[in-house]
Design an enzyme around this catalytic site. Structure first.
Site, PDB file in Angstrom:
ATOM      1  N   LYS A 104       0.996  -1.429   0.002  1.00  0.00           N
ATOM      2  CA  LYS A 104       0.025   0.044   0.062  1.00  0.00           C
ATOM      3  C   LYS A 104       0.743   1.238  -0.121  1.00  0.00           C
ATOM      4  O   LYS A 104       0.549   2.213  -0.337  1.00  0.00           O
ATOM      5  CB  LYS A 104      -1.003  -0.152   1.258  1.00  0.00           C
ATOM      6  CG  LYS A 104      -1.898  -1.093   1.212  1.00  0.00           C
ATOM      7  CD  LYS A 104      -3.029  -1.055   1.889  1.00  0.00           C
ATOM      8  CE  LYS A 104      -4.340  -1.656   1.607  1.00  0.00           C
ATOM      9  NZ  LYS A 104      -3.747  -3.156   1.982  1.00  0.00           N
TER      10      LYS A 104
HETATM   11  C1  LIG Z   1      -4.410  -4.497   1.321  1.00  0.00           C
HETATM   12  C2  LIG Z   1      -3.561  -5.729   1.055  1.00  0.00           C
HETATM   13  C3  LIG Z   1      -4.023  -6.620   0.307  1.00  0.00           C
HETATM   14  C4  LIG Z   1      -5.531  -6.564  -0.632  1.00  0.00           C
HETATM   15  O1  LIG Z   1      -5.242  -5.563  -1.616  1.00  0.00           O
HETATM   16  P1  LIG Z   1      -6.642  -5.154  -2.203  1.00  0.00           P
HETATM   17  O2  LIG Z   1      -6.247  -3.956  -3.092  1.00  0.00           O
HETATM   18  O3  LIG Z   1      -7.505  -4.420  -1.270  1.00  0.00           O
HETATM   19  O4  LIG Z   1      -7.172  -6.064  -2.991  1.00  0.00           O
HETATM   20  C5  LIG Z   1      -3.377  -7.885  -0.010  1.00  0.00           C
HETATM   21  N1  LIG Z   1      -2.360  -7.949   0.810  1.00  0.00           N
HETATM   22  C6  LIG Z   1      -1.848  -7.103   1.674  1.00  0.00           C
HETATM   23  C7  LIG Z   1      -0.736  -7.295   2.375  1.00  0.00           C
HETATM   24  C8  LIG Z   1      -2.451  -6.012   1.900  1.00  0.00           C
HETATM   25  O5  LIG Z   1      -2.256  -4.901   2.760  1.00  0.00           O
END
Ligand SMILES: *Cc1c(COP(=O)(O)O)cnc(C)c1O
Length: 468
Positions: A104
Site C-alpha cells: 500500500k
Molecule cells: C491491502 C492488502 C491486500 C489486498 O489488496 P486490495 O487492493 O484490497 O485487493 C493484500 N495484501 C496485503 C498485504 C494488503 O495490505
C-alpha cells in the site's frame, strides 16, 4: 453527467452521483509507445502513465511529485518494485519495500505528496479519518506524517493488532498524526467512521476526508508497477504474461485490469482470496454475495479479510460496457444486504474477455506454500503473498510467464513464518527496536461523540497555532 477533473475527485474518490469515479476512457497505449517505455526508470514510467490520468496537474509539478516519491531512500532500491525470478516463467514482484513493508505504500506515499500539493494550491486543509486493523492505517500515517495542511485521525481496535503493526503506528511522534485506540473490534471503529462521516455539518466544518481504497489516485498509482514488471520479464511487446494478485478490496487487481485495458499484453489476472472468498465465488459462479460481519473470518492473511470488495463496482461498470444505470440496478440489492447473480446473463457471457480467473486458499495451504517456496528457492514470503502463489501456481499455463505480486514482507507475520519454517525472522535494519519505542495514542470508548469531540479540539487548537 458532466465530467469532473482529476483534482475535483481526488479527495473523495466519488463521482457527483455518489458512484465510484472512473476516467471517461482508458488511455490507449500503442505497441510502439509501449516499446518506447521499455527503457524508462520507475519515475519516468510513472510520469508517462500518471500524466494520462491526472490531466489538470501541470506536467512539471507532476514530475516533481513523482521524483520526490519514488526514491531509493523510500523504497530501498532504484528499481522501486524489483522483480525476482524464482524459476523460468515464475517471478516475484517485490512491492513491499516502502516504509511500512506492505504494497500500500506505493500508492499512499504518492498520495501524501499529492494531497499536500493540492491543498497548498487551494489554500485548503484536510482532516483524514480512517479505521484500520493494520496495513492501511500505518501506510496512511507514514505517507501523511509531517505534511502541511493534513491531520490524520486513525481508529484501531485496542489491543487487537499485531505487536509489530501497533508499534509501527503508535511510535509515530508527528504532531499531525492521532492514533485513537477504540475499546472494541474493527467493526466498531468502522461504524464510528461511518457515523462521523454521515454528520454532514461536522464533516464540512472540520474538512473531513478519507484515503480509503476507493480513491482513484491510489488505483492509478498502482497501474505503474504492472507495466514495470512486464518490461522486467519480457524482451518485446509481442510477449504476454499473467499476474497473480492477493486480493481483498479489489484495488490492486483492478489496477491490473486498467493496465490490460490500456493495452498491456496481460493474458490472465489471477485473483487469489483467502477463506473470505466473496470474489472467488463471483469469478467462478457469477454470484456476488457480500458477507455479513459475522460471516467474515479472521485469517492468517488479515489484510484480505473482507466482507465485500469496495472497488468491485468499478469492474462491473466496465463489464456492462460502462452502463451506469445497470450498475446502479445491480447495487440496489447489494446495498440492502443482498446479492446479484450474473450467471446465464449477457454479462456473464462476456466475462472471459476480461482475463480474470480466481482461486482460494486456507491457512494450511498458505503455510505449506511458504515452506515449499523457502525449501525450493530459499525465499521467504508472507501469508498474503502465499495466497497469491498458491492460486497462481495452480492456475498458471505452460509457457506463459507468471508474475506473483508480493504484498507484504514476512517479518510482519512472525507467527505464521515460525509455523512454516520453524525459525524467527530478524527485523530489518531500522525496525529492530520498533517495539520498544515510546507509544503515542489515545484510548477511547467505542463512542462516536467522544471521537468527534477529540477531533474538534485537536483541529481547533492547531488552527489557532497556525493563525497566530
Ligand atoms: C491491502 C492488502 C491486500 C489486498 O489488496 P486490495 O487492493 O484490497 O485487493 C493484500 N495484501 C496485503 C498485504 C494488503 O495490505
Amino acid at each position: 453527467m458532466s465530467p469532473r477533473t482529476f483534482t475535483e475527485i481526488l479527495l473523495t474518490g466519488l463521482a457527483p452521483d455518489g458512484g465510484l469515479a472512473m476516467p471517461e476512457a482508458y488511455p490507449e497505449i500503442s505497441s510502439a509507445t509501449l516499446e518506447s517505455w521499455r527503457p524508462l526508470d520507475y519515475p519516468s514510467l510513472a510520469f508517462e502513465i500518471l500524466s494520462r490520468f491526472m490531466d489538470d496537474i501541470p506536467a512539471d509539478d507532476l514530475r516533481t511529485l513523482i521524483a520526490r516519491t519514488y526514491t531509493p531512500e523510500i523504497f530501498g532500491s532504484k528499481d522501486i518494485t524489483p522483480v525476482q525470478t524464482l524459476e523460468p516463467d515464475l517471478h516475484l514482484l517485490h512491492l513491499s519495500n516502502g516504509p511500512t513493508l506492505a504494497f500500500k505504500d506505493i500508492a499512499m506515499q504518492f498520495m501524501g505528496n499529492l494531497f499536500e500539493y493540492v491543498l497548498a494550491k487551494n489554500n485548503d486543509e484536510l482532516n483524514i479519518l480512517g479505521a484500520t486493523s493494520g496495513d492501511t492505517g500505518s501506510s496512511a500515517e507514514y505517507a501523511m506524517r509531517g505534511k502541511q495542511g493534513i491531520h490524520v485521525f486513525m481508529l484501531s481496535p485496542y489491543g487487537k493488532m499485531s505487536a509489530f503493526q501497533t508499534a509501527q503506528m503508535f511510535s509515530l511522534q508527528d504532531e499531525n498524526i492521532f492514533n485513537i485506540a477504540i475499546e472494541g473490534v474493527f467493526d466498531d471503529c468502522q461504524d464510528i467512521v461511518k457515523t462521523v462521516s454521515n454528520d454532514q455539518a461536522f464533516k464540512q466544518q472540520y474538512r473531513i476526508g478519507a484515503v480509503n481504497s476507493i480513491n482513484w489516485a491510489r488505483i492509478a498509482a498502482q497501474v505503474v508497477y504492472y507495466f514495470k514488471a512486464y518490461f522486467a520479464v519480457t524482451r518485446s511487446s509481442d510477449e504476454v504474461v499473467s499476474f497473480s494478485v492477493p486480493s481483498g478490496n479489489f484495488g490492486n487487481i483492478f489496477a491490473g485490469h486498467v493496465a490490460r485495458m490500456m493495452g498491456l499484453p496481460i493474458r490472465k489476472l489471477i485473483l487469489a482470496t483467502n477463506e473470505n472468498d466473496v470474489l472467488d465465488e463471483f469469478f467462478r459462479t457469477g454470484l456476488y454475495r457480500p458477507r455479513s460481519t459475522a460471516e467474515t473470518r479472521q485469517t492468517s492473511s488479515p489484510s484480505m479479510d473482507i466482507s465485500k470488495a469496495s472497488n468491485f463496482e468499478r469492474f462491473i461498470f466496465d463489464l456492462t460496457g460502462r452502463d451506469a444505470e445497470r450498475v446502479k440496478e445491480l447495487w440496489k440489492s447489494v446495498d440492502q444486504g443482498g446479492s446479484f447473480d450474473l450467471s446465464g446473463t449477457d454479462l456473464w457471457a462476456k466475462i472471459r474477455d476480461f482475463g480474470i480467473t480466481s482461486g482460494t486458499s486456507c491457512h494450511a495451504e498458505r503455510i505449506n506454500t511458504i515452506r515449499e517456496i523457502y525449501r525450493k528457492f530459499n525465499v521467504l514470503i508472507d501469508t498474503h503473498t502465499a495466497d497469491g502463489l498458491k492460486t497462481g501456481m495452480a492456475l498458471r499455463e505452460p509457457g506463459i510467464p507468471l508474475i506473483c505480486l508480493e504484498t507484504a514482507l514476512p517479518v510482519k507475520f512472525a507467527d505464521s513464518i515460525r509455523e512454516a519454517v520453524g525459525f524467527e525472522l530478524e527485523q530489518p535494519a531500522g525496525y529492530d527496536n520498533l517495539e520498544s519505542l515510546p507509544q503515542r495514542f489515545e484510548r477511547m470508548a467505542a463512542d462516536a461523540e467522544q471521537v468527534k469531540q477529540f477531533m474538534a479540539s485537536r483541529i481547533d487548537s492547531s488552527d489557532k497555532i497556525n493563525k497566530s
